[in-house]
Design a protein around this motif. Sequence first.
Motif, PDB file in Angstrom:
ATOM      1  N   GLY A  10     -19.826  65.912  33.191  1.00 23.50           N
ATOM      2  CA  GLY A  10     -20.889  66.196  32.228  1.00 23.50           C
ATOM      3  C   GLY A  10     -22.066  65.250  32.418  1.00 23.50           C
ATOM      4  N   GLN A  11     -22.941  65.567  33.352  1.00 25.65           N
ATOM      5  CA  GLN A  11     -24.050  64.671  33.679  1.00 25.65           C
ATOM      6  C   GLN A  11     -25.014  64.476  32.510  1.00 25.65           C
ATOM      7  N   GLN A  12     -25.033  65.431  31.576  1.00 25.24           N
ATOM      8  CA  GLN A  12     -25.926  65.316  30.423  1.00 25.24           C
ATOM      9  C   GLN A  12     -25.543  64.161  29.501  1.00 25.24           C
ATOM     10  N   PHE A  13     -24.362  63.590  29.700  1.00 25.38           N
ATOM     11  CA  PHE A  13     -23.916  62.472  28.859  1.00 25.38           C
ATOM     12  C   PHE A  13     -24.340  61.113  29.411  1.00 25.38           C
ATOM     13  N   GLU A  14     -24.896  61.083  30.625  1.00 22.85           N
ATOM     14  CA  GLU A  14     -25.181  59.791  31.244  1.00 22.85           C
ATOM     15  C   GLU A  14     -26.242  59.004  30.485  1.00 22.85           C
ATOM     16  N   ALA A  15     -27.360  59.629  30.153  1.00 18.94           N
ATOM     17  CA  ALA A  15     -28.446  58.910  29.474  1.00 18.94           C
ATOM     18  C   ALA A  15     -28.010  58.355  28.116  1.00 18.94           C
ATOM     19  N   PRO A  16     -27.395  59.179  27.240  1.00 20.49           N
ATOM     20  CA  PRO A  16     -26.943  58.591  25.970  1.00 20.49           C
ATOM     21  C   PRO A  16     -25.856  57.535  26.149  1.00 20.49           C
ATOM     22  N   MET A  17     -25.032  57.690  27.191  1.00 22.04           N
ATOM     23  CA  MET A  17     -23.998  56.689  27.457  1.00 22.04           C
ATOM     24  C   MET A  17     -24.642  55.329  27.757  1.00 22.04           C
ATOM     25  N   ARG A  18     -25.691  55.331  28.571  1.00 16.32           N
ATOM     26  CA  ARG A  18     -26.347  54.072  28.912  1.00 16.32           C
ATOM     27  C   ARG A  18     -27.056  53.474  27.695  1.00 16.32           C
TER      28      ARG A  18
ATOM     29  N   LEU B 133     -18.275  51.249  36.529  1.00 16.86           N
ATOM     30  CA  LEU B 133     -18.845  52.569  36.222  1.00 16.86           C
ATOM     31  C   LEU B 133     -20.165  52.783  36.951  1.00 16.86           C
ATOM     32  N   ASP B 134     -20.891  51.690  37.182  1.00 11.87           N
ATOM     33  CA  ASP B 134     -22.164  51.769  37.903  1.00 11.87           C
ATOM     34  C   ASP B 134     -21.974  51.814  39.414  1.00 11.87           C
ATOM     35  N   GLY B 135     -20.723  51.823  39.865  1.00  3.54           N
ATOM     36  CA  GLY B 135     -20.472  51.964  41.294  1.00  3.54           C
ATOM     37  C   GLY B 135     -20.206  50.682  42.035  1.00  3.54           C
ATOM     38  N   ILE B 136     -20.107  49.549  41.303  1.00  2.00           N
ATOM     39  CA  ILE B 136     -19.780  48.280  41.949  1.00  2.00           C
ATOM     40  C   ILE B 136     -18.258  48.201  42.045  1.00  2.00           C
ATOM     41  N   GLY B 137     -17.734  48.339  43.240  1.00  4.64           N
ATOM     42  CA  GLY B 137     -16.295  48.439  43.411  1.00  4.64           C
ATOM     43  C   GLY B 137     -15.855  49.886  43.281  1.00  4.64           C
ATOM     44  N   VAL B 138     -14.607  50.089  42.900  1.00  2.00           N
ATOM     45  CA  VAL B 138     -14.046  51.436  42.763  1.00  2.00           C
ATOM     46  C   VAL B 138     -14.329  51.954  41.360  1.00  2.00           C
ATOM     47  N   ARG B 139     -15.007  53.088  41.284  1.00  2.00           N
ATOM     48  CA  ARG B 139     -15.322  53.655  39.970  1.00  2.00           C
ATOM     49  C   ARG B 139     -14.035  54.171  39.321  1.00  2.00           C
TER      50      ARG B 139
ATOM     51  N   GLN C 215     -16.192  53.118  20.779  1.00  2.00           N
ATOM     52  CA  GLN C 215     -15.592  54.443  20.711  1.00  2.00           C
ATOM     53  C   GLN C 215     -16.572  55.520  21.191  1.00  2.00           C
ATOM     54  N   GLN C 216     -17.829  55.401  20.781  1.00  2.00           N
ATOM     55  CA  GLN C 216     -18.827  56.378  21.217  1.00  2.00           C
ATOM     56  C   GLN C 216     -19.042  56.300  22.728  1.00  2.00           C
ATOM     57  N   HIS C 217     -19.137  55.079  23.256  1.00  2.00           N
ATOM     58  CA  HIS C 217     -19.321  54.918  24.697  1.00  2.00           C
ATOM     59  C   HIS C 217     -18.141  55.499  25.451  1.00  2.00           C
ATOM     60  N   ARG C 218     -16.930  55.296  24.938  1.00  2.00           N
ATOM     61  CA  ARG C 218     -15.729  55.836  25.587  1.00  2.00           C
ATOM     62  C   ARG C 218     -15.807  57.352  25.703  1.00  2.00           C
ATOM     63  N   GLY C 219     -16.204  58.024  24.625  1.00  2.00           N
ATOM     64  CA  GLY C 219     -16.280  59.480  24.648  1.00  2.00           C
ATOM     65  C   GLY C 219     -17.341  59.990  25.605  1.00  2.00           C
ATOM     66  N   MET C 220     -18.528  59.378  25.569  1.00  2.00           N
ATOM     67  CA  MET C 220     -19.602  59.794  26.470  1.00  2.00           C
ATOM     68  C   MET C 220     -19.215  59.545  27.923  1.00  2.00           C
ATOM     69  N   CYS C 221     -18.592  58.392  28.161  1.00  2.00           N
ATOM     70  CA  CYS C 221     -18.200  58.023  29.518  1.00  2.00           C
ATOM     71  C   CYS C 221     -17.157  58.995  30.059  1.00  2.00           C
ATOM     72  N   ALA C 222     -16.195  59.375  29.222  1.00  2.00           N
ATOM     73  CA  ALA C 222     -15.147  60.298  29.668  1.00  2.00           C
ATOM     74  C   ALA C 222     -15.747  61.643  30.055  1.00  2.00           C
ATOM     75  N   ALA C 223     -16.662  62.139  29.235  1.00  2.00           N
ATOM     76  CA  ALA C 223     -17.295  63.427  29.551  1.00  2.00           C
ATOM     77  C   ALA C 223     -18.141  63.319  30.818  1.00  2.00           C
ATOM     78  N   TRP C 224     -18.833  62.193  30.983  1.00  2.00           N
ATOM     79  CA  TRP C 224     -19.675  61.999  32.170  1.00  2.00           C
ATOM     80  C   TRP C 224     -18.833  61.923  33.436  1.00  2.00           C
ATOM     81  N   LEU C 225     -17.741  61.177  33.386  1.00  6.60           N
ATOM     82  CA  LEU C 225     -16.872  61.047  34.548  1.00  6.60           C
ATOM     83  C   LEU C 225     -16.227  62.385  34.918  1.00  6.60           C
ATOM     84  N   ALA C 226     -16.069  63.267  33.926  1.00  3.94           N
ATOM     85  CA  ALA C 226     -15.457  64.575  34.181  1.00  3.94           C
ATOM     86  C   ALA C 226     -16.471  65.605  34.665  1.00  3.94           C
TER      87      ALA C 226
END
Length: 295
Positions: free
Chosen positions: A67-75, A122-128, A54-65
């Motif tokens: 919010g680059q500041q969410f990338e490090a905690p997402m990983r 999400l890392d760019g392998i194929g279609v993000r 659930q936490q990864h989902r939220g961080m990922c959604a903000a990053w994809l929209a």
Amino acid sequence: MSTVLLSIVGLLLVIFVWQTMVRPPAPVNLRSDVGVRRSLADCEGLLRLIHSLQQHRGMCAAWLAGGQQFEAPMRGKRRDVNHDIEALVAIAEAEAMCDSPCLTPYELDLLDTQWKELCAELDGIGVRPGVDDSITRHSLLVSHVLSWLKSLGERRVAPFAGPAHDKLLRTWLDTLPQLGEHLGQARAIGSSAAARGDCSPAERMRLMFLASRAESLMHQAIADAPRLPGALPATERVVGLIGILRSALPGSPHAPSAEVFFGDATAAVDAVYAWMNACEDALRNALAPAKPSAG
């Protein structure tokens, strides 16, 4: 006649000896103590994975929209998910030995494969994937683990809880996890909208539904398991988040930033998990074998 009587007496004696000396003892006491404690621990492992996803989902959604500041905690959270999945291997292997397994190694491998495929894209392998696709795929993974949690609790814990603890068990296995999931979905949708600076009509409608459903689940948990430690702070957090969802979304006056919204939503979700912990503690105490009184 005496021969028949002696045969009957001998048969009864054999049955008595088998029952008292040969046949293994009834598993109720052992399983209600050791087995149920293990099952409670297994449920904890599933809840940890749900929480991390659930936490990864939220961080990922903000990053994809945006919010680059969410990338490090997402990983960083991605590593937590990997660890939580690995921790379930022993549980799945043990369940596979049961007549009606709640979780099998095959099912866990399938979830792990789907998770890793999502991460690779999400890392760019194929279609993000886009925001909506990412949220949907995360939510499907969460739904699988939620079903394992409910099955494990109903089959491994409920038989020893008894009708007196039905509501407490349901609150821990179903109501509160569903509340956490509805809030978690709202966190993902709201964080992506805040990062983008706009909330579409479809997102707004979805958030209104999630807020309404979360409110209903919260009241159900209060009614079924009142006076649990952690319930009051959790309800305060949940009510606060519902208020934000209904009145302060992106595009409205005083809308919070993505970081602020994510933080408020996470505080509400984490408070629900603390409520779950209090529920589990109450259940564990209720199922504990009675200690002999001194003297």
